[in-house]
Design a protein around this motif. Sequence first.
Motif, PDB file in Angstrom:
ATOM      1  N   UNK A  47       0.705  -1.488  -0.010  1.00 42.43           N
ATOM      2  CA  UNK A  47       0.038  -0.065   0.185  1.00 42.43           C
ATOM      3  C   UNK A  47       0.971   1.231  -0.172  1.00 42.43           C
ATOM      4  N   UNK A  48       0.504   2.131  -0.992  1.00 42.39           N
ATOM      5  CA  UNK A  48       1.478   3.405  -0.865  1.00 42.39           C
ATOM      6  C   UNK A  48       1.076   4.277   0.370  1.00 42.39           C
ATOM      7  N   UNK A  49       1.983   4.768   0.855  1.00 43.47           N
ATOM      8  CA  UNK A  49       1.915   5.912   1.915  1.00 43.47           C
ATOM      9  C   UNK A  49       2.900   6.947   1.876  1.00 43.47           C
ATOM     10  N   UNK A  50       2.604   8.077   2.769  1.00 43.58           N
ATOM     11  CA  UNK A  50       3.451   9.176   2.613  1.00 43.58           C
ATOM     12  C   UNK A  50       3.445   9.956   4.066  1.00 43.58           C
ATOM     13  N   UNK A  51       4.638  10.379   4.505  1.00 49.86           N
ATOM     14  CA  UNK A  51       4.872  11.063   5.702  1.00 49.86           C
ATOM     15  C   UNK A  51       5.712  12.329   5.159  1.00 49.86           C
ATOM     16  N   UNK A  52       4.948  13.527   5.331  1.00 44.34           N
ATOM     17  CA  UNK A  52       5.909  14.595   4.829  1.00 44.34           C
ATOM     18  C   UNK A  52       6.188  14.622   3.257  1.00 44.34           C
ATOM     19  N   UNK A  53       7.503  14.602   3.122  1.00 43.92           N
ATOM     20  CA  UNK A  53       7.839  14.529   1.681  1.00 43.92           C
ATOM     21  C   UNK A  53       8.208  12.984   1.438  1.00 43.92           C
ATOM     22  N   UNK A  54       8.303  12.381   2.439  1.00 45.96           N
ATOM     23  CA  UNK A  54       8.733  10.785   2.026  1.00 45.96           C
ATOM     24  C   UNK A  54       7.632  10.098   1.540  1.00 45.96           C
ATOM     25  N   UNK A  55       7.758   9.258   0.551  1.00 42.60           N
ATOM     26  CA  UNK A  55       6.747   8.421  -0.132  1.00 42.60           C
ATOM     27  C   UNK A  55       7.469   7.040  -0.031  1.00 42.60           C
ATOM     28  N   UNK A  56       6.680   5.895   0.478  1.00 43.01           N
ATOM     29  CA  UNK A  56       7.216   4.814   0.596  1.00 43.01           C
ATOM     30  C   UNK A  56       5.977   3.782   0.491  1.00 43.01           C
ATOM     31  N   UNK A  57       6.079   2.241   0.642  1.00 45.19           N
ATOM     32  CA  UNK A  57       5.157   1.411   0.537  1.00 45.19           C
ATOM     33  C   UNK A  57       5.082   0.407   1.957  1.00 45.19           C
ATOM     34  N   UNK A  58       4.304   0.190   2.250  1.00 42.87           N
ATOM     35  CA  UNK A  58       3.723  -0.639   3.465  1.00 42.87           C
ATOM     36  C   UNK A  58       3.294  -1.869   3.068  1.00 42.87           C
ATOM     37  N   UNK A  59       4.093  -3.309   3.683  1.00 39.97           N
ATOM     38  CA  UNK A  59       3.741  -4.484   3.221  1.00 39.97           C
ATOM     39  C   UNK A  59       3.245  -5.567   4.495  1.00 39.97           C
ATOM     40  N   UNK A  60       2.195  -5.849   4.484  1.00 37.84           N
ATOM     41  CA  UNK A  60       1.832  -6.568   5.637  1.00 37.84           C
ATOM     42  C   UNK A  60       2.412  -7.955   5.614  1.00 37.84           C
ATOM     43  N   UNK A  61       2.623  -8.820   6.849  1.00 33.34           N
ATOM     44  CA  UNK A  61       3.138  -9.751   7.127  1.00 33.34           C
ATOM     45  C   UNK A  61       1.977 -10.921   6.827  1.00 33.34           C
ATOM     46  N   UNK A  62       2.487 -12.051   6.181  1.00 30.62           N
ATOM     47  CA  UNK A  62       1.555 -13.330   6.202  1.00 30.62           C
ATOM     48  C   UNK A  62       2.116 -14.498   7.390  1.00 30.62           C
ATOM     49  N   UNK A  63       1.146 -15.096   7.867  1.00 26.58           N
ATOM     50  CA  UNK A  63       1.495 -16.011   8.865  1.00 26.58           C
ATOM     51  C   UNK A  63       1.648 -17.241   8.108  1.00 26.58           C
ATOM     52  N   UNK A  64       2.803 -17.965   8.534  1.00 26.12           N
ATOM     53  CA  UNK A  64       3.045 -19.336   7.739  1.00 26.12           C
ATOM     54  C   UNK A  64       3.613 -20.084   8.769  1.00 26.12           C
ATOM     55  N   UNK A  65       3.890 -21.688   8.334  1.00 25.20           N
ATOM     56  CA  UNK A  65       4.625 -22.630   9.088  1.00 25.20           C
ATOM     57  C   UNK A  65       5.822 -22.787   8.111  1.00 25.20           C
ATOM     58  N   UNK A  66       7.039 -22.364   8.668  1.00 26.28           N
ATOM     59  CA  UNK A  66       8.304 -22.540   8.154  1.00 26.28           C
ATOM     60  C   UNK A  66       8.596 -24.036   7.759  1.00 26.28           C
ATOM     61  N   UNK A  67       9.085 -24.282   6.632  1.00 29.31           N
ATOM     62  CA  UNK A  67       9.532 -25.695   6.218  1.00 29.31           C
ATOM     63  C   UNK A  67      10.728 -26.132   7.222  1.00 29.31           C
ATOM     64  N   UNK A  68      11.627 -25.445   7.658  1.00 27.81           N
ATOM     65  CA  UNK A  68      12.720 -25.735   8.434  1.00 27.81           C
ATOM     66  C   UNK A  68      11.884 -25.827  10.063  1.00 27.81           C
ATOM     67  N   UNK A  69      10.684 -25.519  10.445  1.00 31.47           N
ATOM     68  CA  UNK A  69      10.169 -25.882  11.520  1.00 31.47           C
ATOM     69  C   UNK A  69       9.662 -24.563  12.243  1.00 31.47           C
ATOM     70  N   UNK A  70       8.504 -24.626  12.999  1.00 32.72           N
ATOM     71  CA  UNK A  70       8.084 -23.497  13.789  1.00 32.72           C
ATOM     72  C   UNK A  70       7.094 -22.604  13.014  1.00 32.72           C
ATOM     73  N   UNK A  71       6.211 -21.752  13.501  1.00 34.34           N
ATOM     74  CA  UNK A  71       5.208 -20.937  12.960  1.00 34.34           C
ATOM     75  C   UNK A  71       5.887 -19.323  13.046  1.00 34.34           C
ATOM     76  N   UNK A  72       5.508 -18.613  12.110  1.00 32.23           N
ATOM     77  CA  UNK A  72       6.128 -17.148  12.149  1.00 32.23           C
ATOM     78  C   UNK A  72       5.218 -16.405  11.199  1.00 32.23           C
ATOM     79  N   UNK A  73       5.869 -15.012  10.838  1.00 28.00           N
ATOM     80  CA  UNK A  73       5.093 -14.357  10.002  1.00 28.00           C
ATOM     81  C   UNK A  73       6.307 -13.780   9.040  1.00 28.00           C
TER      82      UNK A  73
END
Length: 299
Positions: free
Chosen positions: A67-93
């Motif tokens: 998602x495009x975002x802006x703070x003052x003159x700074x333009x950037x993008x925001x990317x949400x994390x996805x929950x997953x189970x790692x192939x190497x073991x354990x859960x995370x984002x």
Amino acid sequence: MRHHRGFAALLLTGVLGVSCAAHSGAVDADGVQALLPAQPGGSALALGSGNPNTDKRFGFDYKAAATAAQEGELRYWSLPATPLTYSSGGNGYTARLHLFASGGQQQFTWKTQRGYLSSPHDVRNQEFTVYVRVHEPLTPLNAQVTLKIRGGRHSEKDGDAASSTMMTFGPGGPSGITRFAKELTHPLYDYVVLRPLLNVALQPGHWYGLKLISYSRPGVPGEVLNQLYIDTAPFDAAGRPANGWQLLSEYTDVQGKRTGRHYDTLADWGGWQTTLRMDGYRSIDFALPSVREIVPPAP
């Protein structure tokens, strides 16, 4: 958006050695300083003011979108994390942004590669730059930001297509502040904890400039130097890059030198995919990702 082969020639004012870089002083159209000169005719890709959701030279995992975002003159993008189970073991984002500078498709693995994973257009020696900010730690044990080079597209049928090395920046703890990692066969990782050269650690809500430089030095066969640079105050009041780059960590990958439990094979090839990866946080903001093929300095 810019995608082209070859930047204007950059003047190297010194040698990028084991402990520090001589900055070239040249900046690209976004104001990002180059630390090494561009390879004439080499592949390069910069997002600039483009949209990573609609340009096929960029991509996200798990059907994510930024998602495009802006703070003052700074333009950037925001990317949400996805929950997953790692192939190497354990859960995370996790959240991942891919750059495809050469425009090719992976043809080889680390066992079959012929100097490149796809074609001679791949980025064999590279300077990968991105500005990042993470939010809300969710799984502290695997929280980190990773700049991943020479990436692969592994599958359940072909774990050897992973073909990746990477440098990480994290909050500290058992994994340290920064590491070199190698994954040649998915999901088998080797990690080397590195001594940070600066008193800094990844903190939520703070912007960092990160720059990964990786290259094989002329006349030094069987070695690849990997360096991670950081800018802890990366933007000026106008939202432009401040270019206060400092070396955070480095690792020389050597043929025959074990990186952990799995590998003693040097990763010395050109990659068709370059990746910004975040693990362990709710979301990541990013700005001005770029990758460019460089001329390695003489030892």
